[in-house]
Design an enzyme around this catalytic site. Structure first.
Site, PDB file in Angstrom:
ATOM      1  N   ASP A  85     -24.882   0.770  57.177  1.00 54.76           N
ATOM      2  CA  ASP A  85     -25.013  -0.521  56.620  1.00 54.76           C
ATOM      3  C   ASP A  85     -24.176  -1.578  57.405  1.00 54.76           C
ATOM      4  O   ASP A  85     -23.182  -1.279  58.038  1.00 54.76           O
ATOM      5  CB  ASP A  85     -24.863  -0.461  55.123  1.00 54.76           C
ATOM      6  CG  ASP A  85     -23.521   0.081  54.836  1.00 54.76           C
ATOM      7  OD1 ASP A  85     -22.929   0.716  55.677  1.00 54.76           O
ATOM      8  OD2 ASP A  85     -22.933  -0.530  53.572  1.00 54.76           O
ATOM      9  N   GLU A 143     -22.183   1.938  52.503  1.00 52.41           N
ATOM     10  CA  GLU A 143     -20.654   2.246  52.390  1.00 52.41           C
ATOM     11  C   GLU A 143     -20.004   0.900  51.917  1.00 52.41           C
ATOM     12  O   GLU A 143     -19.028   1.120  51.116  1.00 52.41           O
ATOM     13  CB  GLU A 143     -20.295   2.637  53.761  1.00 52.41           C
ATOM     14  CG  GLU A 143     -18.554   3.214  53.848  1.00 52.41           C
ATOM     15  CD  GLU A 143     -17.725   2.097  53.633  1.00 52.41           C
ATOM     16  OE1 GLU A 143     -16.482   2.275  53.093  1.00 52.41           O
ATOM     17  OE2 GLU A 143     -17.712   1.022  54.277  1.00 52.41           O
ATOM     18  N   GLU A 144     -20.494  -0.190  52.240  1.00 51.15           N
ATOM     19  CA  GLU A 144     -19.863  -1.457  52.252  1.00 51.15           C
ATOM     20  C   GLU A 144     -19.559  -1.803  50.736  1.00 51.15           C
ATOM     21  O   GLU A 144     -18.758  -3.116  50.399  1.00 51.15           O
ATOM     22  CB  GLU A 144     -20.511  -2.638  53.088  1.00 51.15           C
ATOM     23  CG  GLU A 144     -19.995  -2.216  54.705  1.00 51.15           C
ATOM     24  CD  GLU A 144     -18.788  -2.571  54.999  1.00 51.15           C
ATOM     25  OE1 GLU A 144     -17.891  -2.651  54.190  1.00 51.15           O
ATOM     26  OE2 GLU A 144     -18.567  -2.094  56.345  1.00 51.15           O
ATOM     27  N   ARG A 182      -3.803  10.762  59.621  1.00 46.87           N
ATOM     28  CA  ARG A 182      -2.754  10.816  58.739  1.00 46.87           C
ATOM     29  C   ARG A 182      -2.824  11.994  57.504  1.00 46.87           C
ATOM     30  O   ARG A 182      -4.113  11.792  57.099  1.00 46.87           O
ATOM     31  CB  ARG A 182      -2.126   9.534  58.067  1.00 46.87           C
ATOM     32  CG  ARG A 182      -0.969   9.651  56.995  1.00 46.87           C
ATOM     33  CD  ARG A 182      -0.498   8.436  56.502  1.00 46.87           C
ATOM     34  NE  ARG A 182       0.700   8.337  55.824  1.00 46.87           N
ATOM     35  CZ  ARG A 182       1.906   8.350  56.422  1.00 46.87           C
ATOM     36  NH1 ARG A 182       1.838   7.910  57.907  1.00 46.87           N
ATOM     37  NH2 ARG A 182       2.915   8.516  55.757  1.00 46.87           N
ATOM     38  N   HIS A 369     -14.942  -7.166  59.503  1.00 47.03           N
ATOM     39  CA  HIS A 369     -15.302  -7.993  58.657  1.00 47.03           C
ATOM     40  C   HIS A 369     -15.147  -9.571  58.974  1.00 47.03           C
ATOM     41  O   HIS A 369     -15.451 -10.400  58.407  1.00 47.03           O
ATOM     42  CB  HIS A 369     -14.928  -7.964  57.187  1.00 47.03           C
ATOM     43  CG  HIS A 369     -15.143  -6.486  56.742  1.00 47.03           C
ATOM     44  ND1 HIS A 369     -15.336  -6.527  55.239  1.00 47.03           N
ATOM     45  CD2 HIS A 369     -15.364  -5.415  56.926  1.00 47.03           C
ATOM     46  CE1 HIS A 369     -15.790  -5.113  54.901  1.00 47.03           C
ATOM     47  NE2 HIS A 369     -15.829  -4.492  56.284  1.00 47.03           N
TER      48      HIS A 369
END
Length: 398
Positions: A85, A143-144, A182, A369
């Site tokens: 998306d 996802e956003e 990580r 973004h």
């Protein structure tokens, strides 16, 4: 070892498809679609896999697509995920393949995720007779925005039979050529709240007849600042933002109602729970102190993203022991402030989410973004080879 020769062949095939990979990314970049509205993008992905030797499930939890590559041999099942998306942003990159959809932009790299995954998926299908077990490719929508596509895809059976899940995010502000990882908590959980403070309005000349919602809300905003500094352990991390304080009115009218909206980020489940508890407690205190009432809408939008240490150790071992020509280093990074709905897969299955550096070749790295956001497309080939190597070692490595 068998997996080394298979990885060598995989990389050769990927190299041969580089131009197609970049072409797919540029097509998707020019034709972005917002979360839950990615109908044409989903059709584009579906059409790509049609006729290939795989099982395709469409409309999974919405616009999601699940592609299963079955070797026909017994073995484990690995899930690999890419999102597709875009964002409600007007592009300012001046790229020749810039967005053709006004006000919509791939400003986070999901076009690149999808492009590398499609080409990798095609290549794994071509080579499936050299694998064991299954590969489940999760092409995820939305996802956003919370609650995003991961939740609905999982509810619709996307992880059925999957043992572990791996995901990648390209990162514009991380050095191209390097992979970063990580173990443990790696990205923040996020929560949203909306509060309506209900007082008693009146004329500015008679404040004694009112319950001033603005005064009460202002004290609440100040009180919030003590949560992180006084309620959280100094070894924990959290943030609280009031992004909207809607108290507009006339200069001589005492407001009867104020609306606040806020955002919470934390790097542990314990901090997420503490912050919510403290917000509720402070609202109760403000209510008593100023004689107002309140309505609270509090939503935990995304959990903390947890990288399973054993799964992460496996993935990093593969990357360190595989000759990927474009890869110059594998490094541990600090936890990342944004939230990521891959966290929902990681709650269901032991998972690893890692980052591929993608600073543009000109060195001008804009954050995700941002209307000028762009990536170095070399990161796509690194992503494909890294994820492909993990798949091969996972399924046939000893």
């Amino acid at each position: 070892m068998a997996e080394q020769s298979v990885k060598t062949e995989l990389m050769q095939r990927l190299d041969e498809k580089k131009d197609r990979m970049f072409g797919i990314r540029r097509y998707l970049h020019a034709h972005p679609e917002l979360s839950f509205k990615e109908d044409k993008t989903a059709k584009y992905i579906q059409d790509f896999y049609q006729g290939k030797d795989c099982v395709i499930r469409t409309n999974v939890g919405g616009n999601g697509i699940v592609v299963t590559v079955d070797s026909g041999k017994p073995g484990k099942t690995i899930g690999i995920r890419a999102d597709f998306d875009a964002l409600p942003i007007t592009e300012e990159t001046n790229l020749p393949f810039a967005s053709q959809n006004p006000g919509v932009m791939h400003a986070c790299g999901h076009d690149g995720h999808t492009a590398y995954m499609m080409i990798l998926g095609e290549t794994l299908i071509e080579m499936k007779d050299k694998l064991e077990g299954k590969v489940v490719i999760l092409h995820q929508h939305a996802e956003e925005v919370p609650l995003g596509g991961a939740v609905s895809m999982i509810a619709d059976g996307a992880l059925d039979g999957v043992d572990n899940v791996f995901g990648i995010h390209v990162m514009s502000e991380m050095e191209t050529g390097k992979i970063f990882y990580r173990p443990g908590n790696v990205q923040t959980g996020c929560s949203y709240f909306k509060i309506t403070i209900n007082g008693v309005g009146g004329h500015g000349s008679s404040p004694h007849k009112t319950k001033d919602a603005i005064v009460a809300a202002s004290h609440f905003v100040v009180a919030l600042q003590t949560i992180v500094s006084r309620a959280l352990s100094p070894f924990d991390v959290g943030s609280i933002t009031i992004g909207n304080f809607d108290g507009k009115g006339s200069s001589n009218v005492i407001k009867d109602k104020v609306i606040l909206e806020g955002d919470v980020r934390s790097i542990s489940d314990e901090a997420q729970e503490t912050i919510e508890r403290e917000i509720r407690a402070k609202l109760n205190g403000i209510s008593t102190m100023f004689g107002v009432t309140y309505d609270l809408d509090y939503k935990n939008d995304c959990p903390v993203l947890y990288n399973d240490p054993e799964t992460t150790e496996f993935g990093i071992k593969v990357l360190n022991n595989t000759d990927i020509p474009e890869l110059t280093g594998v490094e541990m990074c600090e936890p990342q402030p944004p939230s990521e709905d891959f966290a929902y897969y990681a709650k269901e299955r032991p998972s690893m989410f890692f980052y591929v550096g993608a600073t543009p070749e000109n060195g001008k790295a804009y954050p995700h973004h941002n209307p000028k956001f762009d990536i170095d497309e070399k990161s796509l080939m690194i992503s494909a080879k890294a994820m492909g190597s993990i798949v091969v070692d996972y399924l046939i490595g000893k």
